[in-house]
Write an enzyme that holds these catalytic residues in place. Structure first.
Site, PDB file in Angstrom:
ATOM      1  N   ASP A 151       9.183   2.705   0.323  1.00  0.00           N
ATOM      2  CA  ASP A 151       8.074   3.256   0.951  1.00  0.00           C
ATOM      3  C   ASP A 151       8.214   2.756   2.390  1.00  0.00           C
ATOM      4  OD1 ASP A 151       5.700   4.042   2.452  1.00  0.00           O
ATOM      5  OD2 ASP A 151       4.390   3.474   0.749  1.00  0.00           O
ATOM      6  N   LYS A 183       4.095   8.751   9.210  1.00  0.00           N
ATOM      7  CA  LYS A 183       3.645   8.069  10.298  1.00  0.00           C
ATOM      8  C   LYS A 183       4.631   8.145  11.617  1.00  0.00           C
ATOM      9  CE  LYS A 183       0.408   4.738   8.319  1.00  0.00           C
ATOM     10  NZ  LYS A 183       0.501   3.778   7.322  1.00  0.00           N
ATOM     11  N   TYR A 214       0.926  -1.167   0.093  1.00  0.00           N
ATOM     12  CA  TYR A 214       0.006   0.072   0.010  1.00  0.00           C
ATOM     13  C   TYR A 214       0.902   1.383   0.079  1.00  0.00           C
ATOM     14  CZ  TYR A 214      -3.575   3.315   1.476  1.00  0.00           C
ATOM     15  OH  TYR A 214      -4.337   4.535   1.612  1.00  0.00           O
TER      16      TYR A 214
HETATM   17  C1  LIG Z   1       0.096   4.464   5.845  1.00  0.00           C
HETATM   18  C2  LIG Z   1       0.926   4.304   4.657  1.00  0.00           C
HETATM   19  C3  LIG Z   1       0.914   5.095   3.439  1.00  0.00           C
HETATM   20  C4  LIG Z   1      -0.211   6.297   3.420  1.00  0.00           C
HETATM   21  O1  LIG Z   1       0.203   7.157   4.444  1.00  0.00           O
HETATM   22  P1  LIG Z   1      -1.108   8.173   4.738  1.00  0.00           P
HETATM   23  O2  LIG Z   1      -0.618   9.161   5.646  1.00  0.00           O
HETATM   24  O3  LIG Z   1      -2.375   7.236   5.337  1.00  0.00           O
HETATM   25  O4  LIG Z   1      -1.470   9.000   3.435  1.00  0.00           O
HETATM   26  C5  LIG Z   1       1.833   4.971   2.456  1.00  0.00           C
HETATM   27  N1  LIG Z   1       2.257   3.665   2.550  1.00  0.00           N
HETATM   28  C6  LIG Z   1       2.646   2.994   3.492  1.00  0.00           C
HETATM   29  C7  LIG Z   1       3.533   1.816   3.355  1.00  0.00           C
HETATM   30  C8  LIG Z   1       1.495   2.977   4.562  1.00  0.00           C
HETATM   31  O5  LIG Z   1       1.588   2.254   5.570  1.00  0.00           O
END
Ligand SMILES: *Cc1c(COP(=O)(O)O)cnc(C)c1O
Length: 429
Positions: free
Chosen positions: A239, A267, A144
Site C-alpha cells: 500500500d 494521494k 491503515y
Molecule cells: C490515506 C491512505 C489510504 C486511504 O486513502 P483514501 O483516499 O483516504 O481512501 C489507504 N492507505 C494508506 C497507506 C493511506 O495513507
C-alpha cells in the site's frame, strides 16, 4: 489568534454533518480544541476563515507534495474543466497518467484508476482473493488501508486468533478473514503462515508505515514478507498510497528493491484531486473486468480533472531535483526540532524519511506499534494547540505523519522552529 468564525462554522457544520466534518481526524478530537476552517491555501500556507495564515505540515494528508494550488496544476485543471468535467467514457489523460505510473514503478505493468485509496485497497484485495482462490488476508496492526470492512480489524484475544472488527457495522465473519500481525516483526507473520499458510490470499503492508505516525521498516522485514508470500503462493500487496512518489519518483519499492505483486496508490498521483489506483503484473491485472472476471467499476473513475492534475504533478516532480531538496529541508527541520526539544528537557523521538516526519512524545525508540502507543498523546494535543496559535499547522493527531512540500523553504522551516520553541515554553508553563 482569533478563530471566532471557525468556531461558529464548526457549530453550524455540526448540525448538518456528523461531528461537523466529512472525515474524523479533521475534527481535532485527538488534540482538543475546535478545527479551523480553511478559506484558501497557497504554497506552504493555509489561510483560515478568520484570515490567519499557518505554515502547513499536513498537505491535505499527503497529496500536496508540490504545495497548495500549484499554478501549473491549477492551470491544467482549469483548462481541462473548460473542456469537460467528466465524460464517463475513455479520455487521453487516463493513458497519460497510467503510462507515467507504469514507467516509474516497474512492478506495475497495468493499472486501474479508482477514486480513493480506500477503493483501491478494497479492490486489490478482491483481485488477490480471486487470483489465489483464497479468502484470508494478513494486515499489520497500526497500518491503515482505508475504511473497507476487511481493514477495520484488530487482533482478537489470544495468539493466532483471527481478527475482530474495530467498528460496529463490520460483520464478525469478515473480521475472521483478516489475520493481524506485528509491523517490523517477521516472526509474527511466519507464525500466521505456519498456521494458515494455504488459506492466505495476500499480505498487505505499508512499505513505510505512515498511519501510526511514521515508522521506518526494517529491510529484512519487507524482504522476509516477499520470500514468505512467494513460498506460500500468496500475493504481496504494497500500500503505497502515502509512499508512492513521496520518497522518490516511483514507489518506496524502487528504493528497497522489492517487487510486490500488487501496488496501491492514491494521494500524490491525484495532485490534490480524488484518485486511487491499483496495479501489478499483466498476468494478475488481466483478471480485472472487463478483460477478466473480477468485477470493479466507477462512475467517476479516470475522471479527466483528476487525471490531468496527477499527470501535471508527476511531470513537475520528474523535472527537477525536488526529492533531494525535500530531503535536505526535512533533515534541516528535524535537526532544529531535536535541539529545541532537548533544550526544553522534553522526552521525544523523531522519525524521518524523505519529506515525512513525526515527532513522538515518548522516550522509546519508535520502531513498532507498541512503541507508538507509549506516546503522551495528551502532551501532543497541548503542543498542537499551542503551535496552531503560533501559526504552524501540525497533524491534529500524534499518530499521523507530517509532510514537507516543494513549496516550503528555509524561511518557513526557521519560522516553524521558532514557533515550536515558543509553543513548548507555553505548554511547560
Ligand atoms: C490515506 C491512505 C489510504 C486511504 O486513502 P483514501 O483516499 O483516504 O481512501 C489507504 N492507505 C494508506 C497507506 C493511506 O495513507
Amino acid at each position: 489568534m482569533k478563530t471566532d468564525r471557525s468556531t461558529e462554522m464548526f457549530r453550524v457544520a455540526s448540525q448538518y454533518m456528523p461531528g461537523g466534518v466529512n472525515s474524523p481526524v479533521r475534527a481535532f478530537k485527538a488534540v482538543g480544541g475546535n478545527p479551523i476552517f480553511i478559506k484558501e491555501a497557497h504554497g506552504a500556507k493555509v489561510i483560515d476563515v478568520d484570515g490567519n495564515a499557518y505554515i502547513d505540515y499536513v498537505g491535505s494528508w499527503g497529496p500536496l507534495i508540490l504545495g497548495h494550488s500549484h499554478p501549473q496544476v491549477v492551470e491544467a485543471v482549469c483548462s481541462m474543466a473548460s473542456r469537460g468535467t467528466s465524460f464517463g467514457a475513455p479520455c487521453e489523460a487516463e493513458i497519460e497518467l497510467a503510462s507515467l505510473i507504469c514507467a516509474a514503478i516497474p512492478s506495475m505493468e497495468m493499472v486501474r484508476m479508482v477514486n480513493s485509496g480506500t477503493e483501491a485497497a478494497m479492490s486489490a484485495v478482491r483481485l488477490a482473493r480471486a487470483y489465489t482462490g483464497r479468502d484470508k488476508i494478513v494486515k499489520f496492526e497500526g497500518c491503515y488501508h482505508g475504511h473497507a470492512d476487511s481493514f477495520l480489524i484488530k487482533a482478537g484475544s489470544g495468539l493466532l486468533t483471527s481478527g475482530v472488527p474495530t467498528s460496529p457495522g463490520v460483520p464478525a465473519s469478515i473480521g475472521e478473514l483478516t489475520l493481524i500481525a506485528t509491523y517490523n516483526d517477521l516472526e509474527s507473520v511466519i507464525e500466521l503462515f505456519n498456521e494458515y499458510g494455504k488459506e492466505i490470499a495476500a499480505v498487505i503492508v505499508e512499505p513505510a508505515a505512515g498511519n501510526m505516525g511514521l515508522v521506518i521498516p526494517d529491510y529484512e522485514f519487507l524482504d522476509g514478507l516477499r520470500q514468505l508470500t512467494l513460498k506460500n503462493g500468496s500475493l504481496l500487496i504494497f500500500d503505497e498510497v502515502i509512499t508512492g512518489f513521496r520518497a522518490c519518483y516511483g514507489g518506496f519499492q524502487n528504493i528497497v528493491g522489492i517487487r510486490p505483486d500488487l501496488t496501491i496508490l492514491g494521494k500524490i498521483i491525484g495532485g490534490g484531486l480524488p484518485v486511487g489506483a491499483y496495479g501489478g503484473s499483466r498476468e494478475i491485472m488481466q483478471r480485472v473486468s472487463p478483460q477478466g472476471d473480477v468485477y470493479q467499476a466507477g462512475t467517476l473513475s479516470g475522471n479527466p480533472l483528476a487525471m490531468i492534475a496527477g499527470v501535471e504533478t508527476l511531470k513537475i516532480l520528474a523535472d527537477d531535483d525536488w526529492y533531494d531538496r525535500l530531503e535536505v529541508l526535512t533533515y534541516y527541520l528535524t535537526g532544529k526540532l531535536k535541539t529545541i526539544f532537548e533544550n526544553h528537557g522534553l522526552l521525544y523521538e523523531i522519525n524521518r524519511l524523505a519529506s515525512m516526519f513525526t515527532v513522538f512524545f515518548t522516550e522509546e525508540l519508535v520502531e513498532n506499534y507498541t512503541a507508538v502507543l507509549s506516546c503522551d498523546t495528551q502532551k501532543y494535543g497541548a503542543f498542537h494547540q499551542a503551535l496552531l496559535n503560533e501559526g504552524v499547522y501540525f497533524p491534529p493527531a500524534q499518530f499521523e505523519t507530517g509532510f514537507i512540500s516543494c513549496a516550503h523553504d528555509m524561511e518557513d522551516v526557521n519560522e516553524t522552529a521558532e514557533a515550536v520553541d515558543r509553543a513548548l515554553s507555553i505548554i511547560q508553563g
